[in-house]
Scaffold this motif. Structure first.
Motif, PDB file in Angstrom:
ATOM      1  N   GLY A   1       7.373 -13.568   6.841  1.00 41.59           N
ATOM      2  CA  GLY A   1       7.812 -14.573   7.785  1.00 41.59           C
ATOM      3  C   GLY A   1       6.660 -15.441   8.245  1.00 41.59           C
ATOM      4  N   LEU A   2       7.003 -16.404   9.073  1.00 44.81           N
ATOM      5  CA  LEU A   2       6.049 -17.367   9.608  1.00 44.81           C
ATOM      6  C   LEU A   2       5.919 -17.140  11.111  1.00 44.81           C
ATOM      7  N   ALA A   3       4.675 -17.066  11.584  1.00 45.73           N
ATOM      8  CA  ALA A   3       4.427 -16.906  13.022  1.00 45.73           C
ATOM      9  C   ALA A   3       3.185 -17.693  13.397  1.00 45.73           C
ATOM     10  N   HIS A   4       3.350 -18.680  14.252  1.00 41.92           N
ATOM     11  CA  HIS A   4       2.229 -19.480  14.759  1.00 41.92           C
ATOM     12  C   HIS A   4       1.376 -20.052  13.628  1.00 41.92           C
ATOM     13  N   GLY A   5       2.035 -20.524  12.578  1.00 43.07           N
ATOM     14  CA  GLY A   5       1.335 -21.140  11.459  1.00 43.07           C
ATOM     15  C   GLY A   5       0.802 -20.161  10.427  1.00 43.07           C
ATOM     16  N   ILE A   6       1.055 -18.872  10.611  1.00 44.05           N
ATOM     17  CA  ILE A   6       0.595 -17.845   9.670  1.00 44.05           C
ATOM     18  C   ILE A   6       1.792 -17.365   8.857  1.00 44.05           C
ATOM     19  N   GLN A   7       1.696 -17.488   7.543  1.00 45.36           N
ATOM     20  CA  GLN A   7       2.734 -16.958   6.656  1.00 45.36           C
ATOM     21  C   GLN A   7       2.270 -15.587   6.179  1.00 45.36           C
ATOM     22  N   GLY A   8       3.046 -14.568   6.528  1.00 40.76           N
ATOM     23  CA  GLY A   8       2.693 -13.208   6.139  1.00 40.76           C
ATOM     24  C   GLY A   8       3.690 -12.623   5.163  1.00 40.76           C
ATOM     25  N   VAL A   9       3.182 -11.801   4.248  1.00 39.82           N
ATOM     26  CA  VAL A   9       3.995 -11.007   3.336  1.00 39.82           C
ATOM     27  C   VAL A   9       3.493  -9.573   3.471  1.00 39.82           C
ATOM     28  N   HIS A  10       4.413  -8.636   3.784  1.00 38.38           N
ATOM     29  CA  HIS A  10       4.035  -7.251   4.028  1.00 38.38           C
ATOM     30  C   HIS A  10       4.833  -6.345   3.091  1.00 38.38           C
ATOM     31  N   ILE A  11       4.101  -5.522   2.337  1.00 38.96           N
ATOM     32  CA  ILE A  11       4.699  -4.582   1.391  1.00 38.96           C
ATOM     33  C   ILE A  11       4.347  -3.167   1.824  1.00 38.96           C
ATOM     34  N   TRP A  12       5.343  -2.320   1.846  1.00 39.95           N
ATOM     35  CA  TRP A  12       5.164  -0.892   2.138  1.00 39.95           C
ATOM     36  C   TRP A  12       5.654  -0.100   0.938  1.00 39.95           C
ATOM     37  N   THR A  13       4.870   0.902   0.500  1.00 42.02           N
ATOM     38  CA  THR A  13       5.330   1.805  -0.554  1.00 42.02           C
ATOM     39  C   THR A  13       5.124   3.239  -0.097  1.00 42.02           C
ATOM     40  N   PHE A  14       6.018   4.107  -0.572  1.00 43.00           N
ATOM     41  CA  PHE A  14       6.021   5.519  -0.221  1.00 43.00           C
ATOM     42  C   PHE A  14       6.075   6.328  -1.512  1.00 43.00           C
ATOM     43  N   GLN A  15       5.073   7.191  -1.709  1.00 40.08           N
ATOM     44  CA  GLN A  15       5.015   7.982  -2.934  1.00 40.08           C
ATOM     45  C   GLN A  15       4.786   9.440  -2.559  1.00 40.08           C
ATOM     46  N   GLU A  16       5.728  10.291  -2.943  1.00 45.40           N
ATOM     47  CA  GLU A  16       5.614  11.714  -2.637  1.00 45.40           C
ATOM     48  C   GLU A  16       4.464  12.318  -3.438  1.00 45.40           C
ATOM     49  N   THR A  17       3.659  13.156  -2.779  1.00 48.11           N
ATOM     50  CA  THR A  17       2.537  13.847  -3.412  1.00 48.11           C
ATOM     51  C   THR A  17       2.593  15.319  -3.029  1.00 48.11           C
ATOM     52  N   GLU A  18       1.666  16.105  -3.570  1.00 48.63           N
ATOM     53  CA  GLU A  18       1.597  17.525  -3.216  1.00 48.63           C
ATOM     54  C   GLU A  18       1.246  17.715  -1.748  1.00 48.63           C
ATOM     55  N   ASP A  19       0.548  16.744  -1.149  1.00 47.28           N
ATOM     56  CA  ASP A  19       0.092  16.841   0.236  1.00 47.28           C
ATOM     57  C   ASP A  19       1.013  16.147   1.233  1.00 47.28           C
ATOM     58  N   GLY A  20       2.140  15.652   0.782  1.00 47.79           N
ATOM     59  CA  GLY A  20       3.040  14.915   1.669  1.00 47.79           C
ATOM     60  C   GLY A  20       3.498  13.633   1.004  1.00 47.79           C
ATOM     61  N   THR A  21       3.276  12.524   1.691  1.00 49.97           N
ATOM     62  CA  THR A  21       3.666  11.220   1.158  1.00 49.97           C
ATOM     63  C   THR A  21       2.499  10.254   1.319  1.00 49.97           C
ATOM     64  N   ARG A  22       2.164   9.586   0.244  1.00 47.51           N
ATOM     65  CA  ARG A  22       1.130   8.545   0.295  1.00 47.51           C
ATOM     66  C   ARG A  22       1.819   7.231   0.663  1.00 47.51           C
ATOM     67  N   VAL A  23       1.408   6.687   1.791  1.00 41.65           N
ATOM     68  CA  VAL A  23       1.967   5.432   2.276  1.00 41.65           C
ATOM     69  C   VAL A  23       0.926   4.339   2.043  1.00 41.65           C
ATOM     70  N   THR A  24       1.351   3.272   1.392  1.00 39.37           N
ATOM     71  CA  THR A  24       0.484   2.122   1.168  1.00 39.37           C
ATOM     72  C   THR A  24       1.069   0.938   1.918  1.00 39.37           C
ATOM     73  N   SER A  25       0.221   0.268   2.669  1.00 44.45           N
ATOM     74  CA  SER A  25       0.606  -0.922   3.412  1.00 44.45           C
ATOM     75  C   SER A  25      -0.283  -2.061   2.936  1.00 44.45           C
ATOM     76  N   GLN A  26       0.338  -3.116   2.430  1.00 44.86           N
ATOM     77  CA  GLN A  26      -0.387  -4.297   1.951  1.00 44.86           C
ATOM     78  C   GLN A  26       0.160  -5.515   2.675  1.00 44.86           C
ATOM     79  N   GLU A  27      -0.747  -6.397   3.086  1.00 47.24           N
ATOM     80  CA  GLU A  27      -0.288  -7.625   3.725  1.00 47.24           C
ATOM     81  C   GLU A  27      -1.227  -8.763   3.369  1.00 47.24           C
ATOM     82  N   SER A  28      -0.633  -9.933   3.167  1.00 50.93           N
ATOM     83  CA  SER A  28      -1.424 -11.143   2.955  1.00 50.93           C
ATOM     84  C   SER A  28      -1.022 -12.176   3.988  1.00 50.93           C
ATOM     85  N   TRP A  29      -2.008 -12.958   4.417  1.00 55.43           N
ATOM     86  CA  TRP A  29      -1.789 -14.042   5.371  1.00 55.43           C
ATOM     87  C   TRP A  29      -2.319 -15.342   4.789  1.00 55.43           C
TER      88      TRP A  29
END
Length: 147
Positions: free
Chosen positions: A83-111
């Motif tokens: 979305g757009l906020a105060h002139g900043i266009q953001g794209v946010h991606i979240w991924t969830f991958q199950e592992t032996e230790d739980g879940t690996r969460v990846t958060s990526q964002e570009s502005w």
């Protein structure tokens, strides 16, 4: 809007392994209206309809009021919104991958946008701090409440 803008002035990617199931993390992640109850970096959040592609949500941080549109939902695995906020266009991606230790969460964002171009270092630091806080809050809540 289903991918990070790699040519953006600011791009941040962070990972956390969380001792919780993907189902637990998905429940916390997609219950947008409850975000302020466990994430101190979000002061208000209202999802307009179900958490599905094309629907939008409005949310506030201490410094921004944001309206985001959900662009992609792969249950228990991936979400993309932007979305757009105060002139900043953001794209946010979240991924969830199950592992032996739980879940690996990846958060990526570009502005992109004029405010980002004017101060890429300051904006990058602000985004990184926000994303670290969000992941830390998600980890704490998931492991304390459901772990």
């Amino acid at each position: 809007m289903k991918h990070i803008v790699h040519t953006a002035y600011v791009t941040v990617e962070l990972h956390r392994t969380i001792n919780a199931t993907p189902e637990t993390l998905w429940r916390l992640h997609t219950d947008v209206n409850a975000w302020p109850s466990w994430n101190a970096g979000i002061t208000k959040a209202v999802l307009r309809g179900p958490f599905t592609e094309g629907n939008a949500f409005d949310w506030d941080t201490p410094s921004l009021s944001i309206s985001s549109t959900i662009a992609q939902v792969h249950p228990l695995r991936r979400t993309v919104w932007g979305g757009l906020a105060h002139g900043i266009q953001g794209v946010h991606i979240w991924t969830f991958q199950e592992t032996e230790d739980g879940t690996r969460v990846t958060s990526q964002e570009s502005w992109t946008g004029e405010p980002v171009e004017a101060d890429p270092d300051g904006m990058g630091a602000a985004l990184s701090e926000s994303m670290h806080g969000w992941l830390d809050a998600l980890k704490f809540t998931a492991e304390r409440t459901y772990g």
